[in-house]
Scaffold this motif. Structure first.
Motif, PDB file in Angstrom:
ATOM      1  N   SER A   1     -19.600   4.909  17.999  1.00 50.80           N
ATOM      2  CA  SER A   1     -18.519   5.337  17.088  1.00 50.80           C
ATOM      3  C   SER A   1     -17.360   5.891  17.923  1.00 50.80           C
ATOM      4  CB  SER A   1     -19.016   6.389  16.108  1.00 50.80           C
ATOM      5  OG  SER A   1     -19.540   7.476  16.845  1.00 50.80           O
TER       6      SER A   1
ATOM      7  N   GLU B   1     -14.621  -2.279  17.617  1.00 52.79           N
ATOM      8  CA  GLU B   1     -15.146  -3.129  16.520  1.00 52.79           C
ATOM      9  C   GLU B   1     -14.459  -4.474  16.556  1.00 52.79           C
ATOM     10  OE1 GLU B   1     -16.695   0.034  13.252  1.00 52.79           O
ATOM     11  OE2 GLU B   1     -14.706  -0.804  12.990  1.00 52.79           O
TER      12      GLU B   1
ATOM     13  N   CYS C   1     -26.745   3.638  15.472  1.00 46.80           N
ATOM     14  CA  CYS C   1     -26.152   4.553  16.425  1.00 46.80           C
ATOM     15  C   CYS C   1     -27.262   5.011  17.376  1.00 46.80           C
ATOM     16  CB  CYS C   1     -25.557   5.751  15.682  1.00 46.80           C
ATOM     17  SG  CYS C   1     -24.643   6.770  16.821  1.00 46.80           S
TER      18      CYS C   1
ATOM     19  N   CYS D   1     -22.357   9.718  19.461  1.00 48.08           N
ATOM     20  CA  CYS D   1     -22.663   8.286  19.388  1.00 48.08           C
ATOM     21  C   CYS D   1     -21.547   7.514  20.105  1.00 48.08           C
ATOM     22  CB  CYS D   1     -22.758   7.859  17.922  1.00 48.08           C
ATOM     23  SG  CYS D   1     -22.956   6.079  17.787  1.00 48.08           S
TER      24      CYS D   1
END
Ligand SMILES: N[C@@H](CCC(=O)N[C@@H](CS)C(=O)NCC(=O)O)C(=O)O
Length: 246
Positions: free
Chosen positions: A210, A217, A243, A207
């Motif tokens: 991530s 973020e 995701c 993903c």
């Protein structure tokens, strides 16, 4: 290298206590993460070079045992490399020492002066070339990796990670910058690598969102609600995050 002039160490003192505002041209992480204060920025290009992910990196985007790959410029008579230039105030004595550490000590780059061509805003606007400083990693430096098949480079980028985050973030954010701020600029090497990294991430069920880690973020919190495109999972606003294996 033609059409650039290296600034030797003993001339750096003169550079670091400049009396005039000066331009710094970025074509890699400096485009999206300059890290120093500046008065204004403008997109544009340098001539006689092409961008390549041929510089190894064991600090920001890789480790000694697993070096990542970051952008440098190679001489190319017909080449044009687009990026962003930053105008630094004469009294800013922090920018060059910061970049000397980030680029030269940690990255193996050297500092040069070059002609920078601002992107003309209006057909009539003066897009006179300007002198700019820029950092290039040349083949003689100890981190140099050089050419390799694009799929090999893409896999290396997808697998590497350093103190500044995933190597893939470096590539994807540079591709994002080019698409959003200089959509007319072509860079087959950059966008081919991006396509391959996204394909391999999908194949390996990685993903990318991530993979971007905390740094991404923090950046997303600042993204306006109307994100131009949810094309990249890494750009899906936090609350709608899902995701996406691409
Ligand atoms: N000099 C190029 C490349 C600079 C660059 O990407 N340097 C790397 C490796 S030393 C860096 O600062 N990385 C910080 C990061 O990866 O966030 C530019 O003008 O952008």
């Amino acid at each position: 290298m033609n059409n650039v002039e290296e600034i030797k160490r003993n001339d750096m003192e003169g550079q670091e206590t400049k009396k005039e505002p000066f331009w710094i041209f970025g074509y890699g992480s400096l485009c999206w993460n300059p890290g120093f204060e500046y008065k204004q920025s403008v997109t544009g290009y340098v001539k006689g070079f092409s961008r390549r992910f041929w510089q190894g990196n064991t600090t920001h985007r890789g480790t000694e045992g697993k070096p990542g790959r970051v952008a440098t410029l190679i001489e190319d008579k017909e080449g044009i490399t687009w990026g962003k230039a930053f105008l630094v105030a004469a009294e800013n004595n922090a920018a060059l020492p910061y970049l000397s550490n980030r680029e030269c000590q940690l990255g193996g780059y050297r500092i040069y002066t070059v002609n920078f061509y601002p992107k003309p805003f209006l057909p009539s606007s003066s897009s006179d070339k300007k002198d700019a400083l820029l950092y290039i990693a040349v083949p003689e430096n100890k981190h140099w990796l050089g050419a390799a098949p694009l799929p090999e480079i893409a896999r290396q980028i997808l697998e590497c990670h350093g103190s500044s985050g995933p190597n893939a973030e470096y590539l994807l954010r540079l591709a994002d910058f080019m698409r959003e701020e200089i959509p007319e600029a072509l860079d087959e090497h950059l966008f081919s690598l991006e396509r391959l990294v996204r394909k391999f991430a999908g194949d390996m069920k990685i993903c990318l969102r991530s993979l971007m880690g905390e740094a991404q973020e923090r950046r997303e919190e600042k993204v306006e609600a109307t994100v131009p495109s949810n094309q990249f999972a890494s750009r899906v606003p936090e609350k709608k995050l899902r995701c996406v294996n691409m």
